[in-house]
Each structure stands twice: as C-alpha cells, then as structure tokens.
Write a protein that holds these residues in place. Structure first.
Motif, PDB file in Angstrom:
ATOM      1  N   ALA A 132      39.041  35.683  49.089  1.00 24.69           N
ATOM      2  CA  ALA A 132      40.147  35.862  48.138  1.00 24.69           C
ATOM      3  C   ALA A 132      39.834  37.010  47.176  1.00 24.69           C
ATOM      4  O   ALA A 132      40.704  37.826  46.860  1.00 24.69           O
ATOM      5  CB  ALA A 132      40.378  34.573  47.351  1.00 24.69           C
ATOM      6  N   ARG A 133      38.595  37.088  46.740  1.00 26.17           N
ATOM      7  CA  ARG A 133      38.192  38.165  45.824  1.00 26.17           C
ATOM      8  C   ARG A 133      38.378  39.533  46.503  1.00 26.17           C
ATOM      9  O   ARG A 133      38.803  40.488  45.881  1.00 26.17           O
ATOM     10  CB  ARG A 133      36.743  37.965  45.383  1.00 26.17           C
ATOM     11  N   ARG A 134      38.076  39.591  47.797  1.00 25.35           N
ATOM     12  CA  ARG A 134      38.255  40.850  48.527  1.00 25.35           C
ATOM     13  C   ARG A 134      39.735  41.221  48.640  1.00 25.35           C
ATOM     14  O   ARG A 134      40.096  42.394  48.552  1.00 25.35           O
ATOM     15  CB  ARG A 134      37.596  40.768  49.905  1.00 25.35           C
ATOM     16  N   LEU A 135      40.599  40.221  48.816  1.00 24.71           N
ATOM     17  CA  LEU A 135      42.035  40.503  48.867  1.00 24.71           C
ATOM     18  C   LEU A 135      42.523  41.050  47.514  1.00 24.71           C
ATOM     19  O   LEU A 135      43.379  41.928  47.460  1.00 24.71           O
ATOM     20  CB  LEU A 135      42.830  39.243  49.214  1.00 24.71           C
ATOM     21  N   CYS A 136      41.991  40.514  46.428  1.00 21.06           N
ATOM     22  CA  CYS A 136      42.425  40.928  45.081  1.00 21.06           C
ATOM     23  C   CYS A 136      41.854  42.282  44.656  1.00 21.06           C
ATOM     24  O   CYS A 136      42.420  42.934  43.774  1.00 21.06           O
ATOM     25  CB  CYS A 136      41.988  39.889  44.049  1.00 21.06           C
ATOM     26  N   ALA A 137      40.764  42.669  45.245  1.00 22.16           N
ATOM     27  CA  ALA A 137      39.989  43.817  44.753  1.00 22.16           C
ATOM     28  C   ALA A 137      40.816  45.077  44.518  1.00 22.16           C
ATOM     29  O   ALA A 137      40.643  45.745  43.502  1.00 22.16           O
ATOM     30  CB  ALA A 137      38.837  44.120  45.707  1.00 22.16           C
ATOM     31  N   ASN A 138      41.692  45.422  45.410  1.00 21.45           N
ATOM     32  CA  ASN A 138      42.464  46.660  45.270  1.00 21.45           C
ATOM     33  C   ASN A 138      43.958  46.406  45.082  1.00 21.45           C
ATOM     34  O   ASN A 138      44.768  47.302  45.307  1.00 21.45           O
ATOM     35  CB  ASN A 138      42.245  47.564  46.486  1.00 21.45           C
ATOM     36  N   CYS A 139      44.314  45.206  44.673  1.00 22.80           N
ATOM     37  CA  CYS A 139      45.727  44.852  44.530  1.00 22.80           C
ATOM     38  C   CYS A 139      46.306  45.485  43.265  1.00 22.80           C
ATOM     39  O   CYS A 139      45.719  45.408  42.185  1.00 22.80           O
ATOM     40  CB  CYS A 139      45.877  43.335  44.470  1.00 22.80           C
ATOM     41  N   GLU A 140      47.480  46.084  43.396  1.00 21.04           N
ATOM     42  CA  GLU A 140      48.153  46.719  42.264  1.00 21.04           C
ATOM     43  C   GLU A 140      48.648  45.705  41.243  1.00 21.04           C
ATOM     44  O   GLU A 140      48.883  46.039  40.095  1.00 21.04           O
ATOM     45  CB  GLU A 140      49.354  47.525  42.767  1.00 21.04           C
ATOM     46  N   ALA A 141      48.818  44.469  41.681  1.00 21.39           N
ATOM     47  CA  ALA A 141      49.369  43.433  40.799  1.00 21.39           C
ATOM     48  C   ALA A 141      48.282  42.590  40.139  1.00 21.39           C
ATOM     49  O   ALA A 141      48.582  41.594  39.497  1.00 21.39           O
ATOM     50  CB  ALA A 141      50.296  42.533  41.599  1.00 21.39           C
ATOM     51  N   GLN A 142      47.039  42.993  40.254  1.00 24.28           N
ATOM     52  CA  GLN A 142      45.935  42.157  39.787  1.00 24.28           C
ATOM     53  C   GLN A 142      46.062  41.763  38.314  1.00 24.28           C
ATOM     54  O   GLN A 142      45.929  40.594  37.968  1.00 24.28           O
ATOM     55  CB  GLN A 142      44.606  42.859  40.034  1.00 24.28           C
ATOM     56  N   LEU A 143      46.340  42.714  37.442  1.00 24.56           N
ATOM     57  CA  LEU A 143      46.436  42.411  36.020  1.00 24.56           C
ATOM     58  C   LEU A 143      47.642  41.515  35.725  1.00 24.56           C
ATOM     59  O   LEU A 143      47.545  40.557  34.952  1.00 24.56           O
ATOM     60  CB  LEU A 143      46.514  43.701  35.202  1.00 24.56           C
ATOM     61  N   ALA A 144      48.781  41.794  36.348  1.00 25.15           N
ATOM     62  CA  ALA A 144      49.968  40.962  36.148  1.00 25.15           C
ATOM     63  C   ALA A 144      49.732  39.546  36.662  1.00 25.15           C
ATOM     64  O   ALA A 144      50.157  38.571  36.037  1.00 25.15           O
ATOM     65  CB  ALA A 144      51.166  41.592  36.862  1.00 25.15           C
ATOM     66  N   CYS A 145      49.045  39.446  37.763  1.00 26.25           N
ATOM     67  CA  CYS A 145      48.731  38.146  38.350  1.00 26.25           C
ATOM     68  C   CYS A 145      47.829  37.350  37.417  1.00 26.25           C
ATOM     69  O   CYS A 145      48.048  36.159  37.176  1.00 26.25           O
ATOM     70  CB  CYS A 145      48.053  38.387  39.700  1.00 26.25           C
ATOM     71  N   LEU A 146      46.814  37.994  36.871  1.00 24.26           N
ATOM     72  CA  LEU A 146      45.905  37.334  35.932  1.00 24.26           C
ATOM     73  C   LEU A 146      46.659  36.900  34.676  1.00 24.26           C
ATOM     74  O   LEU A 146      46.478  35.780  34.186  1.00 24.26           O
ATOM     75  CB  LEU A 146      44.753  38.270  35.570  1.00 24.26           C
ATOM     76  N   ALA A 147      47.521  37.754  34.156  1.00 29.63           N
ATOM     77  CA  ALA A 147      48.309  37.411  32.966  1.00 29.63           C
ATOM     78  C   ALA A 147      49.190  36.197  33.246  1.00 29.63           C
ATOM     79  O   ALA A 147      49.299  35.295  32.405  1.00 29.63           O
ATOM     80  CB  ALA A 147      49.164  38.604  32.542  1.00 29.63           C
ATOM     81  N   TYR A 148      49.805  36.171  34.408  1.00 24.79           N
ATOM     82  CA  TYR A 148      50.645  35.029  34.781  1.00 24.79           C
ATOM     83  C   TYR A 148      49.812  33.746  34.803  1.00 24.79           C
ATOM     84  O   TYR A 148      50.215  32.717  34.248  1.00 24.79           O
ATOM     85  CB  TYR A 148      51.289  35.273  36.145  1.00 24.79           C
TER      86      TYR A 148
END
Length: 110
Positions: A40-56
């Motif tokens: 899962a961490r590897r899927l998130c690593a380069n995701c453009e939505a990472q910060l928005a996802c974390l905020a959510y």
C-alpha cells in the motif's frame, strides 16, 4: 461535489489529472490483521492525491487502512503532533506579584 470524497480535498487542477493507483486495491490498502502495509505504501508513494487523501483521513477520523501514505498509527501520531502545534501557548504566570513582595520586604520598617 463528486462521488469520491477525496476529490473535495484536492486542488481542482490536480483532481482533473489524478489517477489514483489505490482504486480497486482495497485488499492492499486494508491488509488483514498481521498483514503488511508495504504494498500500500508503494501505491501511495507517487500518488498526486496523497496530501488530499491524508487530509481526508485525518478530518474524518479514518482508523483503518493506508491513507495518504500513512498507516493508522502514523496518522494518530501525526494528529497528536498537529494538535500540539496549533494549541495556543499557555499563559505564563505573572511575576509582578512576587517582585512586589520582594521589594516590600527589602524596605526598612517605617
């Protein structure tokens, strides 16, 4: 408002371009007890939505799964740090009274 709640936390320019690699990988993002978050961490690593996802996840108190590249424990620690960072500073007790007592006791008796 879109059907995807993460979209509401994203900059509209990124939302239009976003291809989230986690979509369709529920088993990876929510591993079984004793499982690992490595994939899962590897899927998130380069995701453009990472910060928005974390905020959510933080705003909606998501207690399970990988969100924004962070495990539940990591999000809990991050939330605690954020609370400390935004807490207003404690007021320092006034020393004025203590200073006056010292000065008064230093005066000779009248």
């Amino acid at each position: 408002m879109s059907n995807d709640p993460i979209d509401d936390f994203m900059d509209p320019r990124i939302r239009r371009l976003s291809i989230r690699p986690c979509r369709g990988h529920t088993d990876t993002m929510y591993p079984d007890k004793g499982g690992t978050y490595g994939p899962a961490r590897r899927l998130c690593a380069n995701c453009e939505a990472q910060l928005a996802c974390l905020a959510y996840a933080i705003r909606h108190h998501e207690h399970d799964g990988m969100w924004g590249g962070h495990t539940p424990l990591e999000r809990l620690r991050l939330t605690a740090l954020l609370r400390l960072a935004i807490r207003p500073p404690a007021e320092k007790p006034s020393r004025r009274g203590a200073d006056q007592v010292k000065r008064q006791s230093a005066l000779p008796p009248a």
